[in-house]
Design a protein around this motif. Structure first.
Motif, mmCIF file in Angstrom:
data_model
loop_
_atom_site.group_PDB
_atom_site.id
_atom_site.type_symbol
_atom_site.label_atom_id
_atom_site.label_comp_id
_atom_site.label_asym_id
_atom_site.label_seq_id
_atom_site.Cartn_x
_atom_site.Cartn_y
_atom_site.Cartn_z
ATOM 1 N N ILE A 1 -12.644 11.862 -13.771
ATOM 2 C CA ILE A 1 -12.498 13.108 -13.006
ATOM 3 C C ILE A 1 -11.084 13.217 -12.442
ATOM 4 C CG2 ILE A 1 -13.302 14.361 -10.959
ATOM 5 C CD1 ILE A 1 -16.120 13.430 -11.677
ATOM 6 N N ALA A 2 -10.547 12.084 -11.959
ATOM 7 C CA ALA A 2 -9.166 12.106 -11.444
ATOM 8 C C ALA A 2 -8.197 12.509 -12.550
ATOM 9 C CB ALA A 2 -8.792 10.741 -10.884
ATOM 10 N N LEU A 3 -8.428 12.011 -13.776
ATOM 11 C CA LEU A 3 -7.550 12.369 -14.901
ATOM 12 C C LEU A 3 -7.698 13.855 -15.250
ATOM 13 C CD1 LEU A 3 -7.870 9.260 -17.234
ATOM 14 C CD2 LEU A 3 -5.819 10.033 -16.068
ATOM 15 N N MET A 4 -8.935 14.350 -15.126
ATOM 16 C CA MET A 4 -9.171 15.762 -15.420
ATOM 17 C C MET A 4 -8.394 16.647 -14.434
ATOM 18 S SD MET A 4 -12.861 17.606 -15.804
ATOM 19 C CE MET A 4 -13.729 16.119 -16.123
ATOM 20 N N VAL A 5 -8.481 16.253 -13.151
ATOM 21 C CA VAL A 5 -7.753 17.012 -12.125
ATOM 22 C C VAL A 5 -6.252 16.926 -12.408
ATOM 23 C CG1 VAL A 5 -7.291 17.232 -9.650
ATOM 24 C CG2 VAL A 5 -9.567 16.599 -10.420
ATOM 25 N N ALA A 6 -5.795 15.752 -12.834
ATOM 26 C CA ALA A 6 -4.369 15.603 -13.140
ATOM 27 C C ALA A 6 -3.966 16.480 -14.319
ATOM 28 C CB ALA A 6 -4.047 14.151 -13.441
ATOM 29 N N ALA B 1 -18.706 -2.068 2.591
ATOM 30 C CA ALA B 1 -17.511 -2.426 1.815
ATOM 31 C C ALA B 1 -17.513 -1.684 0.481
ATOM 32 C CB ALA B 1 -17.474 -3.926 1.577
ATOM 33 N N TYR B 2 -18.691 -1.620 -0.118
ATOM 34 C CA TYR B 2 -18.827 -0.912 -1.394
ATOM 35 C C TYR B 2 -18.565 0.581 -1.192
ATOM 36 C CZ TYR B 2 -21.071 0.536 -5.766
ATOM 37 O OH TYR B 2 -21.339 1.085 -6.994
ATOM 38 N N GLN B 3 -19.078 1.100 -0.071
ATOM 39 C CA GLN B 3 -18.872 2.517 0.247
ATOM 40 C C GLN B 3 -17.377 2.824 0.396
ATOM 41 O OE1 GLN B 3 -20.140 3.844 4.181
ATOM 42 N NE2 GLN B 3 -20.844 5.749 3.301
ATOM 43 N N LEU B 4 -16.669 1.922 1.090
ATOM 44 C CA LEU B 4 -15.244 2.161 1.306
ATOM 45 C C LEU B 4 -14.490 2.132 -0.020
ATOM 46 C CD1 LEU B 4 -13.270 2.683 3.642
ATOM 47 C CD2 LEU B 4 -12.742 0.262 3.617
ATOM 48 N N SER B 5 -14.875 1.206 -0.897
ATOM 49 C CA SER B 5 -14.144 1.125 -2.163
ATOM 50 C C SER B 5 -14.405 2.372 -3.001
ATOM 51 C CB SER B 5 -14.508 -0.148 -2.913
ATOM 52 O OG SER B 5 -15.586 0.057 -3.758
ATOM 53 N N LEU B 6 -15.650 2.869 -2.997
ATOM 54 C CA LEU B 6 -15.920 4.102 -3.761
ATOM 55 C C LEU B 6 -15.286 5.313 -3.082
ATOM 56 C CD1 LEU B 6 -19.596 3.884 -5.057
ATOM 57 C CD2 LEU B 6 -17.485 3.425 -6.250
ATOM 58 N N THR B 7 -15.260 5.306 -1.741
ATOM 59 C CA THR B 7 -14.627 6.419 -1.015
ATOM 60 C C THR B 7 -13.157 6.510 -1.406
ATOM 61 O OG1 THR B 7 -16.125 6.143 0.840
ATOM 62 C CG2 THR B 7 -14.115 7.356 1.283
ATOM 63 N N PHE B 8 -12.508 5.345 -1.474
ATOM 64 C CA PHE B 8 -11.093 5.327 -1.837
ATOM 65 C C PHE B 8 -10.897 5.893 -3.245
ATOM 66 C CE2 PHE B 8 -7.660 3.096 -4.092
ATOM 67 C CZ PHE B 8 -6.589 3.539 -3.347
ATOM 68 N N LEU B 9 -11.725 5.407 -4.171
ATOM 69 C CA LEU B 9 -11.575 5.871 -5.556
ATOM 70 C C LEU B 9 -11.850 7.367 -5.663
ATOM 71 C CD1 LEU B 9 -13.180 2.977 -7.589
ATOM 72 C CD2 LEU B 9 -10.783 3.579 -7.421
ATOM 73 N N SER B 10 -12.862 7.832 -4.922
ATOM 74 C CA SER B 10 -13.187 9.262 -5.019
ATOM 75 C C SER B 10 -12.130 10.097 -4.298
ATOM 76 C CB SER B 10 -14.574 9.539 -4.435
ATOM 77 O OG SER B 10 -14.616 9.147 -3.088
ATOM 78 N N PHE B 11 -11.499 9.503 -3.270
ATOM 79 C CA PHE B 11 -10.469 10.252 -2.550
ATOM 80 C C PHE B 11 -9.254 10.499 -3.443
ATOM 81 C CE2 PHE B 11 -6.708 10.443 0.216
ATOM 82 C CZ PHE B 11 -7.041 11.563 0.966
ATOM 83 N N ILE B 12 -9.058 9.623 -4.433
ATOM 84 C CA ILE B 12 -7.903 9.790 -5.324
ATOM 85 C C ILE B 12 -7.966 11.147 -6.017
ATOM 86 C CG2 ILE B 12 -6.768 8.900 -7.404
ATOM 87 C CD1 ILE B 12 -6.284 7.127 -5.057
ATOM 88 N N SER B 13 -9.176 11.568 -6.427
ATOM 89 C CA SER B 13 -9.309 12.876 -7.077
ATOM 90 C C SER B 13 -8.874 13.978 -6.128
ATOM 91 C CB SER B 13 -10.758 13.121 -7.492
ATOM 92 O OG SER B 13 -11.105 12.234 -8.504
ATOM 93 N N LEU B 14 -9.254 13.816 -4.870
ATOM 94 C CA LEU B 14 -8.865 14.811 -3.865
ATOM 95 C C LEU B 14 -7.358 14.752 -3.621
ATOM 96 C CD1 LEU B 14 -10.514 16.863 -2.356
ATOM 97 C CD2 LEU B 14 -10.900 15.218 -0.551
ATOM 98 N N PHE B 15 -6.837 13.545 -3.655
ATOM 99 C CA PHE B 15 -5.399 13.339 -3.457
ATOM 100 C C PHE B 15 -4.615 14.001 -4.606
ATOM 101 C CE2 PHE B 15 -1.534 10.632 -3.621
ATOM 102 C CZ PHE B 15 -1.106 10.802 -2.320
ATOM 103 N N VAL B 16 -5.136 13.845 -5.822
ATOM 104 C CA VAL B 16 -4.490 14.493 -6.969
ATOM 105 C C VAL B 16 -4.596 16.007 -6.811
ATOM 106 C CG1 VAL B 16 -4.585 14.783 -9.474
ATOM 107 C CG2 VAL B 16 -4.878 12.532 -8.500
#
Lengths: 236, 867
Positions: B742-747, B264-279
């Motif tokens: 990191i997501a903000l940096m990519v943005a 569950a923890y892995q999925l929540s971090l995967t989602f958050l880290s995927f946002i950077s990729l999504f951006v």
């Protein structure tokens, strides 16, 4: 031109044009704009046709229909023995690859490709062997006086050189018909004469049918047919 | 060579000529996008690798302990008699049976605890791999010495390395109130049991363990290995022969719950880290869309020369694939740097929140590497699909035009808006779909629908915004501002989709700010109300040993003797399992507890709860327990404790943020009567309200306890405990903050790229303005107005979708993943402070665009011909 650069002239059917009641109407929003209307045309093989007319008279529209760049609204059109009345996308793509060669006013060379690569492009798109295409393009470019420019990019060429490269590109697949839209429009008079002489050579020496849309009088002495367009119709 | 093979090879040649050379020619632009996608891919890869390494370490540890056993004999809430082994071995289906005891102990004068395993060296050999190191590595002892010499142990090399222990060395170990000197007889070969917890493990004979811990005749569990001839019914037969209160379980049941929590923890971090990729996806879109728009004439020429639409589509999707591939390759070294820091943070958080885990190293998981490669390239290709579709639709007729302009198609706006609206409508129903246990797939899917939906609505939003503001802006900023609004109104889909990067980043920022603030506020409230004691006393290493060992009787006696000075809130805690849901069962006195502490009720009637609870006519359960098990108020809580069954209705549900599976509270006196267990697992000590000098009272209690049995106890000051919980909370969210940054940096790269792209696309138009008498100042002003408007639209849409996302995170994702929800609290201060900063950053990001706009002489750009 060297003997290796072009094959013998294709059969007459692949060098002739027949059009009946050719009409192209564009829709811009809710407004209809007539490009050409009711054009009848019969061009036998090996002619040098000059399309004349003011801006907006329909020259470019007619030429784009003949080149398979556009679809007619109604009428019947046969170019190089192919019926272009209601072609599919694939049929049009194949037609552009093999049946006609096109020369544009703005040269339209791809800036990331060298002179040789630009000339090869239609052959590669048609699935030719790259070595064969390179050899043929080199021969054509030599004939056009560009053998020391093969590895140059378009940005390193003069206008005349760019247009000659475009002519090589138009010839690479040995089409029976060459179509040129204001080929001298962006050239100085010296280069303009050279380009017209080349097109005339293609017509006279190699029996290609050449259709040139132009404002210029330079091509008149070589013309075997002159077609004047006005407001989308053949005036004479 | 076949014709189709020739066509493919020619296609690749054209890709090199047409696409790769173009990317190389626009190196800076390409590099900016590559950095963006590489950062996204690096975060995604390193987070996945770090959590996967933690999960693997935990699974391996559990697997090495489980060994080859087929079944385990356990006693819920207690231990099994080891004499049962003899009976079990008599059963024809049982090939081997081995009793085990395990506990965390620590060397005297050292703070680092480690796992001590007590087993029968003879019985255990068929069940687990453990052997002494290769004799060639040095003089090796005989493992039978474990049985013949009391208080001897063999240790893993991780332990030997950590404490510098060598064979022959003696060291005092502490467990609970006991201390005994153990002698290391040898080091285990790096295999099987020796790999548990990264080698920080010691093995001793079970008799030694029992004597050391006082657990004579007891085992935590007995592992069984069945004969090859055992039938499926054998397990039922064995279970039927077991004494009351003893159960047969799958040996993996012990680890399933822990694995579920890590996943569950892995999925929540995967989602958050995927946002950077999504951006990063928006960046790829920007670049490919710019290339497709700027090269329209070339595309038309290609079509006129005989290129099919499909070929052009493939060229642009291929461009996306190359960006994805190169971005992923660039991500590898960045991941290498990130993963080392993340590994320590992730394993620390998992140990703190879920299960004890010791990660000794990172293994390069092929599946994880392939996943990160696949996701990065797929995301980049997906971003290129729409521009590629635009490219394949270019008419060959455009080759004859003197100049071409990117098309503006209102119909596309409407289609995108309808699609976006449809996705947004789906957000709520999708979020309510059932999800696998501990995995909030529906929550994350709903969040993704939200992001994509808002991005698709952005074009229409921008159009209306530009139309709405034009006049006001003209009054405010003159013609440049009006032109900026005009441009945004009609700039096309590409601009709007590019703003999606900003919307996504702002949404993520807003949602995380709200979620973390809500969580923190709720946790502090919970800590203040539920952990309100002055002093907490429990056995040494109680948390690590899961409160299995009660407080020594002399401690209890000492505490009872001072009840004139302090109030005691004793509790008995057991770790139980209800249909695979491990949870804490806690017996305590409601009246004593509520003198200082409060329950924060989510369901149930508080006045009725108190009465029924004190009479032992029901239990109260935490929100986590309720959500994990699906049980609610009125449902029966049925559980086996020892040889008795507890069957009581659930009276109420309260907020609780302990992470190990939730909690169930039951009346202490009733528990003691029914289960004949008067021991205490721990006690909360509160100085009486009327005490004259509370500090002095507390000092006296401490001194008494230390004098009596200090070595066996952990005493935690209430204030320190509360502070530590909040600190753990803050540390837990440190990873989230890094991912957000990191997501903000990519943005930020996205904003700079978007603006540069907007300018590049309109250089001719901008220079026409200059040629018509516009000044450089006016041009600069216009671009800044555009940047400001883009930032404003991005922030507004981002704030709105961030608000929705925060609801999803708090009430769907957290509930499904971890079982808890929080009070919804918006951190207006942070948001109001951050928004102007993001706005200012957007204006700063416009600087390269301004430079680009004024870079070329107007005449050069206004001239026609080959670009």
């Amino acid at each position: 031109m060297q003997t290796t650069t072009t094959s013998a002239a294709p059969p007459d059917s692949e060098r002739s044009i027949q059009a009946r009641d050719l009409t192209r109407i564009y829709r811009v929003g809710s407004v209809s704009v007539t490009g050409i209307e009711g054009v009848n045309l019969s061009v036998p093989a090996g002619q040098m046709v000059v399309l004349k007319g003011e801006s907006g008279s329909g020259k470019s529209t007619l030429l784009s229909l003949l080149a398979g760049l556009d679809r007619l609204t109604h009428g019947a059109l046969t170019v190089a023995g192919r019926d272009l009345s209601a072609p599919s996308d694939t049929e049009l793509t194949t037609f552009r690859r093999h049946a006609v060669g096109m020369v544009f006013q703005a040269f339209n060379l791809l800036p990331t490709l060298t002179v040789l690569e630009n000339a090869c492009l239609p052959a590669l798109l048609a699935g030719a062997n790259p070595d064969t295409a390179h050899t043929k393009a080199s021969d054509l470019l030599s004939w056009l006086g560009l053998n020391d420019r093969l590895d140059h990019r378009p940005s390193q060429l003069s206008g005349g050189e760019m247009q000659r490269t475009a002519i090589a590109r138009a010839l690479i697949n040995d089409p029976g018909i060459i179509l040129a839209d204001e080929p001298t429009g962006n050239l100085d008079s010296h280069n303009a004469r050279k380009v017209i002489a080349l097109l005339a050579d293609l017509n006279r020496e190699f029996d290609r049918t050449v259709v040139v849309a132009t404002h210029s009088d330079l091509v008149d002495p070589f013309a075997t047919m002159v077609l004047a367009l006005q407001d989308g119709r053949v005036a004479s | 060579m076949t014709q189709s093979m020739q066509t493919i090879l020619n296609g690749l040649r054209l890709f090199r000529w047409f696409t790769l050379r173009h990317l190389r020619r626009r190196l800076l632009r390409t590099l900016a996008v590559l950095v963006g996608i590489a950062l996204g891919a690096a975060v995604f890869t390193s987070v996945r690798l770090a959590v996967q390494a933690t999960l693997t370490a935990y699974s391996n540890s559990m697997a090495h302990i489980t060994g080859t056993s087929d079944l385990s004999v356990v006693r819920p809430g207690g231990r099994v008699p080891d004499g049962l082994v003899v009976d079990l071995l008599r059963h024809p289906a049982v090939q081997s049976a081995s009793p085990l005891l395990s506990a965390y102990v620590r060397p005297a004068h050292q703070e680092t605890p480690f796992l001590l395993l007590g087993l029968d060296p003879v019985l255990d050999r068929n069940l687990r791999r453990w052997r002494l190191r290769d004799p060639q590595a040095g003089p090796s002892a005989d493992w039978s010495a474990l049985m013949t010499h009391p208080y001897t142990m063999v240790i893993g090399d991780g332990l030997a390395e950590h404490f510098g222990w060598q064979p022959g060395q003696a060291t005092p170990l502490i467990h609970g109130q006991r201390t005994a000197e153990f002698r290391v007889i040898d080091i285990l070969a790096a295999d099987g049991v020796a790999l548990v917890e990264g080698g920080r493990i010691a093995v001793c004979d079970i008799a030694t363990f029992q004597e050391f811990t006082g657990l004579h005749g007891q085992a935590d569990w007995i592992d069984l290995r069945l004969n090859g001839t055992a039938s499926p019914e054998s397990a039922t037969e064995i279970a039927a022969r077991l004494p009351p209160g003893i159960q047969l379980r799958s040996p993996t049941a012990r680890s399933e719950s822990g694995r579920g929590m890590i996943r569950a923890y892995q999925l929540s971090l995967t989602f958050l880290s995927f946002i950077s990729l999504f951006v990063g996806m928006f960046l790829v879109y920007s670049l490919v869309a710019l290339n497709a728009a700027a090269r329209r004439r070339e595309l038309a020429v290609m079509r006129a020369s005989g290129a099919s639409g499909n070929l052009l589509f493939a060229l642009f999707v291929g461009e996306g694939a190359v960006i994805g591939l190169v971005g992923w390759l660039l991500a590898l070294p960045i991941s290498g740097l990130l993963v080392k820091h993340l590994l320590a943070a992730v394993s620390g958080t998992v140990s703190m929140l879920f299960v004890q885990v010791q990660v000794d190293g990172l293994t390069l998981d092929t599946w994880e590497v392939l996943l990160s490669f696949g996701v990065t390239v797929a995301v980049a290709m997906l971003a290129a699909v729409q521009p590629a579709r635009e490219a394949m639709a270019v008419s060959p007729r455009e080759a004859m035009a003197i100049s071409t302009a990117a098309s503006f198609r209102p119909a596309l706006f409407r289609r995108l808006a309808i699609g976006g609206g449809f996705l947004l409508v789906l957000v709520y129903p999708v979020s309510q779909l059932p999800s696998p246990p501990s995995l909030s797939l529906s929550g994350y899917l709903a969040a993704l629908l939200l992001f994509v939906g808002v991005a698709l609505l952005a074009p229409l939003l921008l159009r209306h915004f530009g139309r709405l503001l034009k006049r006001r802006l003209q009054r405010l900023g003159g013609q440049p501002a009006a032109l900026a609004a005009d441009y945004l109104r009609s700039s096309g889909v590409q601009t709007a989709i590019s703003i999606g990067a900003l919307i996504t980043a702002v949404a993520l920022f807003t949602a995380l700010v709200i979620m973390v603030h809500s969580f923190r506020t709720t946790t502090i409230l919970w800590v203040e109300q539920s952990i309100a004691g002055d002093l907490y006393v429990r056995p040494k290493l109680a948390e690590l040993n899961r409160f299995r060992d009660p407080l020594p009787p002399q401690v209890v006696a000492k505490l009872i003797s001072v009840t004139d000075l302090v109030d005691l809130v004793p509790m008995r805690r057991l770790e139980l399992d209800l249909k695979g849901h491990t949870h804490l069962f806690e017996a305590m006195d409601y009246a004593d507890y509520t003198v200082r502490n409060r329950f924060i009720w989510l369901d149930g009637d508080p006045s009725r709860i108190a009465k029924a609870f004190q009479r032992g006519q029901g239990v109260v359960v935490s929100e986590v327990f309720a959500n994990r098990t699906g049980l609610g108020v009125g449902d029966p809580y049925r559980i086996q404790i020892g040889d008795q069954q507890l069957d009581e209705p659930i009276l109420g549900i309260f907020r609780d943020y302990r992470t190990r599976g939730g909690a169930v509270y039951y009346a202490l006196t009733r528990y003691q009567e029914r289960f004949d267990d008067v021991s205490w697992s721990g006690v909360q000590i509160n100085v009486a309200a009327d005490a004259e000098n509370p500090a002095a009272v507390m000092d006296r209690i401490r001194t008494d306890l230390i004098t009596c049995c200090g070595a066996a106890l952990e005493m935690i000051d209430g204030r320190n405990l509360r502070r530590a919980i909040v600190q753990i909370f803050d540390e837990t969210f440190a990873i989230t903050t890094v991912l957000l940054l990191i997501a903000l940096m990519v943005a930020a790269i996205g904003i700079a790229t978007t603006l540069a792209v907007l300018v590049l696309q309109r250089r001719r138009q901008l220079n026409t303005l200059l040629a018509m008498g516009g000044s450089a100042r006016q041009l600069r002003s216009m671009i800044f107005w555009e940047a400001g408007l883009i930032a404003l639209v991005g922030q507004m849409a981002g704030l709105a979708s961030g608000g929705v996302l925060s609801l999803l995170l708090i009430f769907v994702v957290n509930r499904q993943s971890f079982g808890w929800t929080f009070l919804y609290r918006v951190d207006w201060t942070t948001l109001l402070l951050a928004m102007p900063l993001i706005f200012a950053a957007a204006l700063l990001a416009a600087l390269p665009a301004v430079k680009l706009a004024l870079d070329s002489a107007p005449a050069a750009l206004l001239r026609g011909g080959t670009p």
